[in-house]
Design a protein around this motif. Structure first.
Motif, short mmCIF file in Angstrom:
data_model
loop_
_atom_site.label_atom_id
_atom_site.label_comp_id
_atom_site.label_asym_id
_atom_site.label_seq_id
_atom_site.Cartn_x
_atom_site.Cartn_y
_atom_site.Cartn_z
N CYS A 56 -6.20 -2.63 21.62
CA CYS A 56 -7.21 -2.07 20.75
C CYS A 56 -6.64 -1.10 19.73
O CYS A 56 -7.35 -0.69 18.81
CB CYS A 56 -8.30 -1.36 21.56
SG CYS A 56 -7.73 0.14 22.38
N GLY A 57 -5.39 -0.68 19.87
CA GLY A 57 -4.79 0.20 18.90
C GLY A 57 -4.99 1.66 19.16
O GLY A 57 -4.47 2.50 18.43
N LYS A 58 -5.72 2.02 20.20
CA LYS A 58 -5.99 3.42 20.50
C LYS A 58 -4.72 4.11 20.99
O LYS A 58 -4.01 3.57 21.85
CB LYS A 58 -7.07 3.50 21.57
CG LYS A 58 -7.35 4.88 22.10
CD LYS A 58 -8.33 5.62 21.24
CE LYS A 58 -8.69 6.95 21.87
NZ LYS A 58 -9.63 7.71 21.03
N PRO A 59 -4.43 5.32 20.47
CA PRO A 59 -3.24 6.03 20.97
C PRO A 59 -3.42 6.42 22.44
O PRO A 59 -4.48 6.84 22.85
CB PRO A 59 -3.17 7.28 20.07
CG PRO A 59 -4.02 6.98 18.90
CD PRO A 59 -5.06 6.03 19.37
N ASN A 60 -2.35 6.24 23.21
CA ASN A 60 -2.37 6.56 24.63
C ASN A 60 -1.10 7.32 24.98
O ASN A 60 -0.04 7.10 24.37
CB ASN A 60 -2.43 5.28 25.49
CG ASN A 60 -3.81 4.68 25.49
OD1 ASN A 60 -4.67 5.09 26.24
ND2 ASN A 60 -4.02 3.70 24.62
N PRO A 61 -1.18 8.21 25.97
CA PRO A 61 0.05 8.85 26.44
C PRO A 61 1.03 7.81 26.98
O PRO A 61 0.62 6.77 27.50
CB PRO A 61 -0.43 9.79 27.55
CG PRO A 61 -1.89 9.96 27.31
CD PRO A 61 -2.37 8.71 26.67
N LEU A 62 2.31 8.12 26.88
CA LEU A 62 3.31 7.15 27.32
C LEU A 62 3.21 6.86 28.80
O LEU A 62 3.53 5.77 29.26
CB LEU A 62 4.71 7.67 26.99
CG LEU A 62 5.09 7.64 25.51
CD1 LEU A 62 6.46 8.22 25.32
CD2 LEU A 62 5.03 6.22 24.99
N SER A 75 4.74 11.33 21.87
CA SER A 75 4.06 11.45 23.15
C SER A 75 2.98 10.39 23.34
O SER A 75 2.40 10.29 24.40
CB SER A 75 3.43 12.84 23.28
OG SER A 75 2.47 13.01 22.25
N THR A 76 2.67 9.66 22.29
CA THR A 76 1.66 8.61 22.42
C THR A 76 2.17 7.33 21.79
O THR A 76 3.14 7.34 21.02
CB THR A 76 0.36 9.01 21.72
OG1 THR A 76 0.62 9.19 20.33
CG2 THR A 76 -0.22 10.30 22.28
N PHE A 77 1.51 6.25 22.14
CA PHE A 77 1.77 4.98 21.45
C PHE A 77 0.48 4.19 21.42
O PHE A 77 -0.43 4.40 22.23
CB PHE A 77 2.89 4.19 22.14
CG PHE A 77 2.50 3.60 23.45
CD1 PHE A 77 2.47 4.39 24.59
CD2 PHE A 77 2.15 2.27 23.56
CE1 PHE A 77 2.12 3.84 25.81
CE2 PHE A 77 1.80 1.72 24.77
CZ PHE A 77 1.78 2.51 25.90
N GLY A 78 0.37 3.30 20.44
CA GLY A 78 -0.85 2.55 20.27
C GLY A 78 -0.99 1.44 21.29
O GLY A 78 -0.03 0.73 21.60
N CYS A 79 -2.20 1.29 21.82
CA CYS A 79 -2.46 0.21 22.77
C CYS A 79 -2.32 -1.12 22.03
O CYS A 79 -2.89 -1.29 20.95
CB CYS A 79 -3.86 0.34 23.34
SG CYS A 79 -4.43 -1.10 24.24
N PRO A 80 -1.60 -2.07 22.57
CA PRO A 80 -1.45 -3.36 21.88
C PRO A 80 -2.75 -4.15 21.83
O PRO A 80 -2.84 -5.11 21.06
CB PRO A 80 -0.40 -4.09 22.72
CG PRO A 80 -0.42 -3.43 24.03
CD PRO A 80 -0.81 -2.00 23.80
#
Lengths: 213, 479
Positions: free
Chosen positions: B12-18, B5-10
């Motif tokens: 900063c690396g913070k997980p974000n909802p898709l 349900s999440t992926f890392g921001c390219p």
């Protein structure tokens, strides 16, 4: 700037701005040398115009606010009852101010201020305490990045400022907190103030003399 | 597990909802990224996990973020006439990006393969504005060098450019990190089956709320401040007292009332003894405010100060010594007139009477005020008066501020532009001590209440900090 308008209008507008700024600059410069320049009456006139213009913009803002919310009521937009409440409150306060003999110092408006405005503003600002507690819980942590330094600074200030803890602390702790405020903190604040002033100065120089001005 | 349900921001690396459009930590534009690929890169799915597929009924993302966010274009500041033909509205770009994907030229960190090229950092576009960076938080602020060398159009380099790409990415992650707290374990681990408000150890919210409530109730129950306890006051109070005490009778004081009921809880405690002192000295006050609620707030506090003033002071105050200038619109633009010609700036008072005819401040027509008193809850109000009013009338300034404003104003005290500073309720109590007044019983009780409140506020804050640190340390030990 003014990219969509005629170049002549751009130049005339910039010329007026430059003239006014130059006149005020010369007036302030003369004041710095304790000499009364003939620019003083013109400068005062310009300042008076600014005062009148700002008062007019207030009235314009009130009309715009009313127009927007009347439109929301007419359209039945979402949360239109809140707009209706705003308009009713505005009309009531306006009528009370005009109808009462004392104007803005009439007992009715004084009551409005004491019973509604003052408690409302104070209540909203009191929420700051909860934000402070939440922020302290989240960020004044030993494990967070830079948290040790922030925690140490906050604790020394809190302990020195609070009567309960200050009585138990040695005088050197109070002197250290004073030194923190008067030397490192002041140095940082001076840097910020000077940096901000220089940024404004360079922005002004760029506006007038920059290649895109 | 719900790892897909999440992926890392390219960036900063913070997980974000898709489905996120922007990164919740750094604000990078995420719409249109290859979410499935990013998910695999950040969280390799298990064999039986479904892989995210964009919905067909989802709204079509814009083909180029610069279309909906024109400020992303590097030539945003340039006039239309100076832009290349291909970037003008209505013209086709030579190589339009793939539909649904942000342009890598505008946001190079969004490249999916950027992590795979640690030794080849993406090129940075030359800054086109006076300053660059996101308020200097994620990357250091940059001054546009073209301001000084208009001919040099080459890209500028910052100290960060010399760092390895992984190090720069770690720095971005560091500044974008939000300390995760109070996450509901029941949401992360549904199999645990705990309801909100419960949880493991220090995550139990009810415990934290209960401790806070208990500390507050204890503070109210045990009002045990000793009579001789005093808060520590910062330097500047005695200088403020001396400046007011040296005023001659009938001296005109120009007062800027720059706080309203929202800050009155703290500001009244600091301002009341100063106003009482001015009334005792028989000073004549011209009170103006640039806040709509300022004049009414001033009227109330001055009335309170008059009730506490001595009979001798009250007899002096029978004259027309208080002029309510009311609300002064215009912000900083109206202040120079107040410095050069106060009577012209405030033509009538709150009752509509002409100020120029008032005997109380007739001296202002020819002379500067004897003192500028600024009662402000924000540092900007004090700075404006120093720059726009004091520089014109050369009157000394005494500032009464909230405690939070003190550090920002103190450089002006050190430079001598402000002769005295009374900040916060601690400054107010110190000022009251200098006046050597015998406090009434109600005054003593009020002061004791405030000191007790601050004592317990400290206890609550210390408790909160301790619980927060323990929670953070315990969290790091979690597998």
């Amino acid at each position: 700037m003014f990219a969509q308008r005629s170049p002549w209008i751009n130049r005339i507008a910039l010329l007026i701005v430059a003239l006014v700024a130059g006149l005020l600059f010369v007036d302030r410069l003369g004041d710095g040398f304790n000499s009364d320049l003939p620019t003083r009456p013109i400068a005062n006139l310009l300042y008076t115009w600014a005062l009148l213009l700002s008062a007019f913009t207030l009235i314009l803002g009130v009309f715009h606010l009313l127009w927007t919310h009347l439109d929301r009521i007419q359209q039945g937009s979402q949360e239109w009852p809140l707009s209706l409440l705003l308009v009713v409150a505005f009309v009531l306060v306006l009528v009370a101010g005009f109808a009462a003999s004392g104007g803005v110092t009439s007992p009715l408006l004084e009551w409005t201020f004491d019973a509604l405005i003052a408690p409302g503003q104070a209540t909203l600002f009191a929420l700051t305490g909860f934000f402070v507690v939440a922020a302290a819980y989240r960020y004044l942590r030993l494990g967070s990045p830079g948290g040790l330094w922030i925690l140490a600074g906050a604790l020394i200030t809190l302990l020195v400022q609070t009567p309960l803890s200050q009585q138990a602390l040695p005088p050197v702790a109070t002197q250290f907190a004073d030194w923190l405020l008067l030397v490192p903190v002041m140095a940082v604040m001076r840097g910020a103030l000077l940096g901000g002033a220089l940024a404004v100065l360079f922005a002004g120089v760029r506006l007038f003399f920059g290649p895109k001005g | 597990m719900t790892s897909t349900s999440t992926f890392g921001c390219p960036h900063c690396g913070k997980p974000n909802p898709l489905a996120a459009t922007f990164c919740g930590a750094c604000g990078a534009y995420l719409l249109g990224l290859d979410a499935a690929e990013m998910t695999r890169k950040s969280n390799p799915p298990a064999d039986d996990e479904p892989v995210f597929q964009p919905r067909n009924d989802a709204p079509t993302p814009p083909s180029d973020p610069a279309q909906t966010q024109p400020w992303l274009r590097p030539d945003f500041d340039q006039p239309e006439s100076e832009r290349p033909d291909s970037e003008r509205p209505g013209s086709e770009r030579p190589n339009p990006p793939e539909r649904g994907r942000p342009s890598p030229d505008d946001q190079p960190w969004l490249r999916a393969d950027s992590d795979a090229q640690p030794t080849d950092p993406p090129p940075r576009p030359a800054p086109q504005r006076l300053v660059g960076g996101l308020q200097g938080l994620i990357e250091p602020i940059e001054i546009d060098q073209s301001l000084f060398r208009p001919e040099s159009a080459g890209p500028t380099r910052s100290a960060l450019d010399d760092l390895p790409y992984e190090t720069r990415r770690e720095l971005r992650q560091l500044f974008a990190t939000d300390v995760p707290i109070l996450e509901d374990p029941a949401q992360e681990n549904p199999e645990v089956g705990l309801s909100a408000g419960q949880g493991r150890g220090l995550w139990r919210r009810n415990w934290i709320y209960g401790l806070l409530l208990a500390a507050l109730l204890l503070g109210l129950w045990f009002a045990n401040a000793t009579p001789d306890s005093r808060p520590h006051s910062w330097p500047g109070v005695s200088a403020a007292y001396s400046a007011i005490d040296s005023l001659s009778a009938d001296a005109v004081v120009l007062v800027n009332w720059a706080y309203d009921p929202s800050n009155a809880g703290e500001m009244d405690l600091a301002a009341l003894p100063v106003i009482e002192h001015l009334l005792e000295k028989g000073a004549r006050l011209l009170v103006v405010s640039q806040l709509p609620g300022g004049p009414a707030t001033a009227r109330r506090l001055i009335a309170v100060a008059r009730t506490g003033a001595s009979q001798a002071a009250l007899s002096r105050q029978l004259g027309d010594t208080l002029v309510e200038g009311g609300y002064l619109p215009g912000g900083v633009a109206s202040l120079p007139l107040l410095g050069q010609a106060p009577v012209q700036s405030v033509p009538v008072d709150m009752q509509g009477r002409a100020v120029g005819n008032r005997a109380a401040i007739r001296a202002l027509a020819t002379d500067s005020p004897a003192l500028l008193l600024i009662l402000a809850a924000r540092s900007e109000e004090v700075q404006r008066w120093i720059e726009q009013v004091q520089s014109l009338d050369d009157a000394p300034i005494v500032a009464v501020t909230s405690a939070a404003v003190d550090p920002a104003i103190r450089p002006y005290v050190d430079s001598g532009q402000i002769v005295g500073l009374v900040s916060g309720y601690a400054g107010g109590i110190e000022y009251q001590t200098l006046m050597a007044d015998v406090l009434t019983t109600s005054g003593q009780e009020s002061q004791r209440r405030h000191i007790t409140g601050q004592n317990w506020a400290l206890v609550v804050l210390l408790l909160v900090v301790a619980v927060g640190s323990l929670a953070g340390l315990a969290e790091r030990r979690e597998p």
